[in-house]
Write a protein that holds these residues in place. Structure first.
Motif, PDB file in Angstrom:
ATOM      1  N   ARG A  57       0.836  -1.208   0.000  1.00 58.28           N
ATOM      2  CA  ARG A  57       0.000   0.000   0.000  1.00 58.28           C
ATOM      3  C   ARG A  57       0.867   1.254   0.000  1.00 58.28           C
ATOM      4  N   GLU A  80      -7.982  -6.767  -0.269  1.00 60.28           N
ATOM      5  CA  GLU A  80      -7.782  -6.343  -1.650  1.00 60.28           C
ATOM      6  C   GLU A  80      -7.072  -4.996  -1.685  1.00 60.28           C
ATOM      7  N   PRO A  82      -6.353  -1.961  -4.541  1.00 53.98           N
ATOM      8  CA  PRO A  82      -6.519  -1.460  -5.908  1.00 53.98           C
ATOM      9  C   PRO A  82      -5.160  -1.306  -6.595  1.00 53.98           C
ATOM     10  N   GLY A  83      -5.061  -1.852  -7.793  1.00 53.74           N
ATOM     11  CA  GLY A  83      -3.816  -1.745  -8.539  1.00 53.74           C
ATOM     12  C   GLY A  83      -2.838  -2.871  -8.297  1.00 53.74           C
ATOM     13  N   THR A  85      -2.356  -7.333  -7.540  1.00 57.71           N
ATOM     14  CA  THR A  85      -2.878  -8.695  -7.434  1.00 57.71           C
ATOM     15  C   THR A  85      -2.421  -9.266  -6.102  1.00 57.71           C
TER      16      THR A  85
END
Length: 420
Positions: A57, A80, A82-83, A85
Motif C-alpha cells: 500500500r 484487496e 486497488p492496482g 494482485t
C-alpha cells in the motif's frame, strides 16, 4: 493482575507499532529516494511476507508509476488492494496456493527487461508463503521437509539453509529470474541478528550455505532418513559451484532490536526497564530458565520490566497444539509457581499475531496460572509433555489473542515484577 496485564499488552503493542512496515518504508524512501530509470524502464512491485499488505500500500503511493504489483501474504492479513494482485499462500506449511504464488513471482521476474526495476518488499513468513520447488522436486517433497524442520528443534538459520537448497526462488533465486533487470529490496527482519540471507529465505541475497551443509544439518538433526528420496538425491548430488546471484540493493528497514528499544522507552516512565536479552533463542525449556533466573535477580525495591527478544524453538515430543510462545509461557508458569513469590506477570508473543498453527499470538503467565489450569480440571504437566500449550493456557484464559498485525519482527517477551 489487571494492571500488569494492561501494561504488558501496551508494551507488546509498542513493539508492534515500532515495526509498522508502512512507516519504515516511508522513512527510508524519504531519506534515500529511488534512482531514476532509463527512458522506457518500468518499476514493478513484488511484496512477499506477513507484512506485504501495508508495505505494498505504501509503495503504491511512493513509487513512481509502477506498471505491475503482486502481493503474496497469509490469509489472516488478506485484503484487496486497488492496482495490485493479491495471492494468499499457507504458513507455516506451504500448500498449492504457496506454489501458485511462487510461480506468479517467477513469471513476474522473468517479464522484466534490462531497463526495468523490480522493487521487492520482503518480510518474514515468505519462506512458506511463496514456494517454487527446485528441479526434480515437488510441492509435496518441500512440504514434507518443512514439517520435519518445524518439529526438529533446528534454529531458523539452519532451517533456511536447507529450504534454500530445495527452492527455485530462495537464496538469490528471484535475482536469477529477474536478471538483467535491477532489483532493489526493502526488508523487514523477523530473524534475530538480521541476517538478510535468512529473512524469507533470502530471495534477493546469496544463499546461506551449500547442499553439503544442508545435508549435514539434516543428518545432525536426525531427520535425514525421514526426508523424501528425491530430496536426499538432490542434496547428495555434486553441485558446489555456487555461482553468485546477480547483484541487488538490499536495505533493512525494521527489526526486532528496533522494537525492543520501543518497549524500553514505553516502559521507562513507570517501570525500571531492563533489556535482559535481544537474542533469546534455543529450546523453550532453556529460555524459560533464563527468564526465571532474570526474574529472581530483578530489583526488589522498584517495579521491574524485564525485556527479551528472539525466536525460540520447540522440540516436538507430543501431538498437542501450540506454538513456541505459548509453550514458553506455560513453562514460565510452571517454574514461576515453584520459585517466584510476589506479584508478577509474563507475556510472550509473536509480533505477527500468530504463534505456530494457532489463532493465538502467544501466551501469558502469572503466579496463579499453573494452579488455574489444575482448577479447570486439566493436568498441566501432561499437557506440557504433549506440547499442548494451547489447551493448557486456554483453560486458564491465558492466551494472547491479537489477530494478524500486518508486521513480523520475530518474538518479544515481557516480565513485569512489582516490589516485594
Amino acid at each position: 493482575m489487571t494492571g500488569l496485564l494492561t501494561t504488558a499488552k501496551a508494551l507488546f503493542q509498542a513493539a508492534v507499532d515500532r515495526a509498522d512496515p508502512a512507516q519504515a518504508l516511508r522513512t527510508h524512501l524519504a531519506s534515500s529516494p529511488l534512482a531514476p530509470l532509463p527512458e522506457g524502464g518500468r518499476n514493478v512491485l513484488l511484496a512477499v511476507g506477513k507484512a506485504a499488505i501495508p508495505m505494498m500500500r505504501e509503495a503504491l503511493q511512493l513509487v513512481p508509476a509502477p506498471s505491475q504489483a503482486l502481493v503474496i501474504t497469509n490469509s489472516e492479513n488478506y485484503t484487496e488492494i486497488p492496482g495490485a494482485t493479491v495471492i494468499c499462500g499457507a504458513h507455516p506449511v506451504p500448500d498449492e496456493n504457496s506454489a501458485a504464488a511462487g510461480q506468479a513471482a517467477i513469471e513476474l521476474a522473468r517479464s522484466l527487461g534490462p531497463d526495468d526495476r523490480l522493487i521487492a518488499l520482503i518480510s518474514g513468513g515468505g519462506s512458506a508463503l511463496m514456494v517454487a520447488p527446485a528441479p526434480g522436486l515437488t510441492l509435496a517433497d518441500k512440504a514434507a521437509v518443512n514439517k520435519l524442520l518445524l518439529a526438529s528443534g533446528l534454529e531458523i538459520n539452519e532451517m533456511n539453509l536447507i529450504r534454500q537448497q530445495l527452492s527455485d526462488t530462495k537464496g538469490g533465486g528471484l535475482l536469477r529470474h529477474a536478471a538483467p533487470a535491477q532489483v532493489q529490496a526493502f526488508i523487514l527482519s523477523d530473524v534475530i541478528g538480521d541476517d538478510l540471507r535468512a529473512i524469507a529465505s533470502g530471495p534477493t541475497v546469496a544463499p546461506i550455505g551449500t547442499r553439503a551443509q544442508a545435508r549435514e544439518t539434516l543428518q545432525r538433526a536426525g531427520i535425514w532418513d525421514s526426508t523424501p528420496e528425491t530430496v536426499r538425491a538432490r542434496l547428495s548430488a555434486v553441485d558446489e559451484t555456487h555461482k553468485a546471484p546477480p547483484p541487488a540493493i538490499n536495505t533493512l528497514i525494521g527489526s526486532n532490536r528496533h522494537s525492543l528499544k520501543a518497549m524500553m522507552s514505553a516502559a521507562a516512565e513507570e517501570w525500571c526497564p531492563i533489556l535482559v536479552s535481544h537474542r533469546l533463542v534455543g529450546d523453550v525449556s532453556e529460555a524459560a530458565e533464563t527468564i526465571i533466573k532474570a526474574a529472581e535477580s530483578a530489583p526488589r525495591d522498584k517495579p521491574a520490566a524485564l525485556i527479551f527478544g528472539g525466536e525460540t524453538t520447540v522440540l516436538l515430543r507430543g501431538t498437542g497444539l501450540g506454538g513456541r510462545n505459548q509453550e514458553l509461557a506455560l513453562r514460565v508458569a510452571k517454574l514461576g509457581a515453584e520459585r517466584l513469590s510476589g506479584d508478577w506477570l509474563f507475556l510472550s508473543g509473536g509480533t505477527d499475531g500468530r504463534d505456530g498453527p494457532t489463532d493465538a499470538a502467544g501466551g501469558i503467565a502469572t503466579s496463579a496460572t499453573w494452579e488455574a489450569i489444575k482448577a479447570s480440571g486439566q493436568d498441566p504437566d501432561a499437557l506440557l509433555a504433549n506440547n499442548d500449550s494451547y489447551a493448557a493456557l486456554k483453560s486458564a484464559d491465558a492466551l494472547l489473542m491479537t489477530g494478524g498485525t500486518g508486521t513480523n519482527v520475530a518474538d518479544v517477551q515481557i516480565f513485569l515484577k512489582r516490589p516485594g
